[in-house]
Structures are given as C-alpha cells and as structure tokens.
Design a protein around this motif. Sequence first.
Motif, mmCIF file in Angstrom:
data_model
loop_
_atom_site.group_PDB
_atom_site.id
_atom_site.type_symbol
_atom_site.label_atom_id
_atom_site.label_comp_id
_atom_site.label_asym_id
_atom_site.label_seq_id
_atom_site.Cartn_x
_atom_site.Cartn_y
_atom_site.Cartn_z
ATOM 1 N N ALA A 150 -0.308 9.806 9.269
ATOM 2 C CA ALA A 150 -0.844 9.204 8.040
ATOM 3 C C ALA A 150 -2.275 8.768 8.286
ATOM 4 N N LEU A 151 -3.174 9.187 7.417
ATOM 5 C CA LEU A 151 -4.550 8.706 7.488
ATOM 6 C C LEU A 151 -4.604 7.338 6.821
ATOM 7 N N MET A 152 -5.207 6.386 7.496
ATOM 8 C CA MET A 152 -5.218 5.001 7.020
ATOM 9 C C MET A 152 -5.973 4.854 5.699
ATOM 10 N N LYS A 153 -7.029 5.626 5.513
ATOM 11 C CA LYS A 153 -7.790 5.525 4.268
ATOM 12 C C LYS A 153 -7.048 6.150 3.089
ATOM 13 N N GLY A 154 -5.869 6.723 3.334
ATOM 14 C CA GLY A 154 -5.058 7.303 2.271
ATOM 15 C C GLY A 154 -4.181 6.284 1.561
ATOM 16 N N PHE A 155 -4.107 5.043 2.082
ATOM 17 C CA PHE A 155 -3.278 4.011 1.441
ATOM 18 C C PHE A 155 -4.000 3.443 0.228
ATOM 19 N N ARG A 156 -3.279 3.369 -0.880
ATOM 20 C CA ARG A 156 -3.819 2.839 -2.135
ATOM 21 C C ARG A 156 -3.110 1.552 -2.506
ATOM 22 N N PHE A 157 -3.859 0.635 -3.091
ATOM 23 C CA PHE A 157 -3.366 -0.680 -3.486
ATOM 24 C C PHE A 157 -3.656 -0.902 -4.963
ATOM 25 N N LYS A 158 -2.919 -1.831 -5.578
ATOM 26 C CA LYS A 158 -3.169 -2.171 -6.983
ATOM 27 C C LYS A 158 -4.538 -2.827 -7.138
ATOM 28 N N GLY A 194 0.829 -1.196 0.000
ATOM 29 C CA GLY A 194 0.000 0.000 0.000
ATOM 30 C C GLY A 194 0.863 1.245 0.000
ATOM 31 N N LYS A 195 0.344 2.316 -0.604
ATOM 32 C CA LYS A 195 1.103 3.563 -0.714
ATOM 33 C C LYS A 195 0.206 4.743 -0.348
ATOM 34 N N ASN A 196 0.743 5.621 0.499
ATOM 35 C CA ASN A 196 0.032 6.825 0.896
ATOM 36 C C ASN A 196 0.937 8.014 0.557
ATOM 37 N N THR A 197 0.454 8.913 -0.292
ATOM 38 C CA THR A 197 1.258 10.065 -0.721
ATOM 39 C C THR A 197 0.753 11.379 -0.122
ATOM 40 N N ALA A 198 -0.020 11.292 0.938
ATOM 41 C CA ALA A 198 -0.549 12.490 1.597
ATOM 42 C C ALA A 198 -0.229 12.469 3.089
ATOM 43 N N VAL A 199 1.007 12.102 3.411
ATOM 44 C CA VAL A 199 1.434 12.004 4.799
ATOM 45 C C VAL A 199 2.001 13.349 5.241
ATOM 46 N N THR A 200 1.589 13.792 6.410
ATOM 47 C CA THR A 200 2.109 15.033 6.985
ATOM 48 C C THR A 200 3.287 14.707 7.883
ATOM 49 N N CYS A 201 4.353 15.470 7.733
ATOM 50 C CA CYS A 201 5.536 15.301 8.577
ATOM 51 C C CYS A 201 6.080 16.678 8.925
ATOM 52 N N VAL A 202 6.463 16.856 10.200
ATOM 53 C CA VAL A 202 7.011 18.120 10.686
ATOM 54 C C VAL A 202 8.337 17.834 11.374
ATOM 55 N N LEU A 203 9.345 18.642 11.055
ATOM 56 C CA LEU A 203 10.658 18.546 11.684
ATOM 57 C C LEU A 203 10.984 19.881 12.332
ATOM 58 N N ASN A 204 11.307 19.848 13.619
ATOM 59 C CA ASN A 204 11.773 21.033 14.320
ATOM 60 C C ASN A 204 13.288 21.052 14.161
ATOM 61 N N THR A 205 13.798 21.950 13.332
ATOM 62 C CA THR A 205 15.226 21.953 13.020
ATOM 63 C C THR A 205 16.092 22.461 14.169
ATOM 64 N N SER A 206 15.474 23.063 15.178
ATOM 65 C CA SER A 206 16.277 23.550 16.296
ATOM 66 C C SER A 206 16.600 22.459 17.305
ATOM 67 N N ASN A 207 15.787 21.378 17.340
ATOM 68 C CA ASN A 207 16.055 20.317 18.330
ATOM 69 C C ASN A 207 15.943 18.892 17.779
ATOM 70 N N GLU A 209 -7.464 -3.160 -0.770
ATOM 71 C CA GLU A 209 -7.647 -1.892 -0.057
ATOM 72 C C GLU A 209 -8.849 -1.979 0.876
ATOM 73 N N GLU A 210 -9.914 -2.592 0.394
ATOM 74 C CA GLU A 210 -11.117 -2.766 1.210
ATOM 75 C C GLU A 210 -10.824 -3.647 2.432
ATOM 76 N N HIS A 211 -10.149 -4.763 2.227
ATOM 77 C CA HIS A 211 -9.801 -5.648 3.340
ATOM 78 C C HIS A 211 -8.866 -4.947 4.334
ATOM 79 N N PHE A 212 -7.903 -4.188 3.813
ATOM 80 C CA PHE A 212 -6.975 -3.436 4.655
ATOM 81 C C PHE A 212 -7.748 -2.507 5.584
ATOM 82 N N ASN A 213 -8.676 -1.727 5.023
ATOM 83 C CA ASN A 213 -9.422 -0.743 5.816
ATOM 84 C C ASN A 213 -10.467 -1.358 6.733
ATOM 85 N N GLU A 214 -11.153 -2.409 6.284
ATOM 86 C CA GLU A 214 -12.249 -2.961 7.075
ATOM 87 C C GLU A 214 -11.816 -4.067 8.026
#
Length: 179
Positions: A63-71, A43-56, A76-81
Amino acid sequence: MKKIALLVLVALYSFTPVQEKKLTKTGTIIFEASVPSFEEVKGKNTAVTCVLNTSNGEIAALALMKGFRFKIALMEEHFNENYIESSKYPKATFKGKIENFDVSKITTTSDDYTIKGKLELHGKSKDIITIAKIKKIGNDIEVKTTFPVNVSDFGIEIPSVVSKKVSKKVIIDCNFLLK
C-alpha cells in the motif's frame, strides 16, 4: 546443437509446475484510529496491490501511504507529513503465509484461515497473526481480515496536543478480491 538445447529447455519447462498467482491492484485497506466523542480518524486506500500464490498460500500486499484518503483534507495532510512521514516511508508491505491453504478446498462460503507474516511500516517491522475470511467468488478469491496494531510498534508518535483524540491502537481492515 542449438536446436537440441532449445528442445531440452522446452521439455524441462513443460514439466515444471506452474505457480498459480491471483492478484489485485484495487484492494482496499481502511484504518481507523478514532476515539469516542472526537472526530473520526479514518483513512481508506483503494489502490492496494495484493498477490496470492495459490500453490503454497504465500500472500503479499503493498500500500502506498499517499493513497489513503480522509474525509478531512487537513487530517490527510497530518497523516502524510507528521505521522507516517510518507516522503520518507512511502509504502507499507505485508508478506506472509496462509496456514493450511489448499485452493481446491476454497468454496463460496467463507472459511477462517490463519495468516502469519510480517508488516513493514514507517521503517519498522512487526510479526502479525490474523484470522482471514476466505471464499471463492466465481474464479476469484476474496480475502478479508481485520487486525489491530499499536502505533508505538512502528515508531509513530502521536503529539500530546491530540493524544486524547487519536487512538494508540489502530484497527486495520483489509479486503482483497484476487483475480
């Protein structure tokens, strides 16, 4: 009196160091639970949010689970349900810290950094330690890492009918370009 209070506040804030944050809302996570000789479970999710605090060096991802896509749509249905139960557990989060992180030492050549943190998935939490490749691309910072997780650590059950077709150890591949 109000003007003096305002001037004091402005002066205080001007001397407070600004926390530099880099982020993306288009990060990628690919997970693979494939077993040789059977259908690819990926599965692939291309809408993942990531934040890095560069000072520390603190880093967090969501990642939202429903954002994962399968061939295959049925996968995908089995993954989510059946496995992740996305309606009950809609997201996965990671919160951690990059050890010995110093943004001034990041170059255009990838260097290895240890990331330690906590992965929360399917209502369970697990400590994760992984090695990440980190480099600069222009003014952005790229963070790439791959690590395994056991589905049993997160209370995810694989039905016996498909237990030989789905790996109990899942490989998680993360790629974030933080701007």
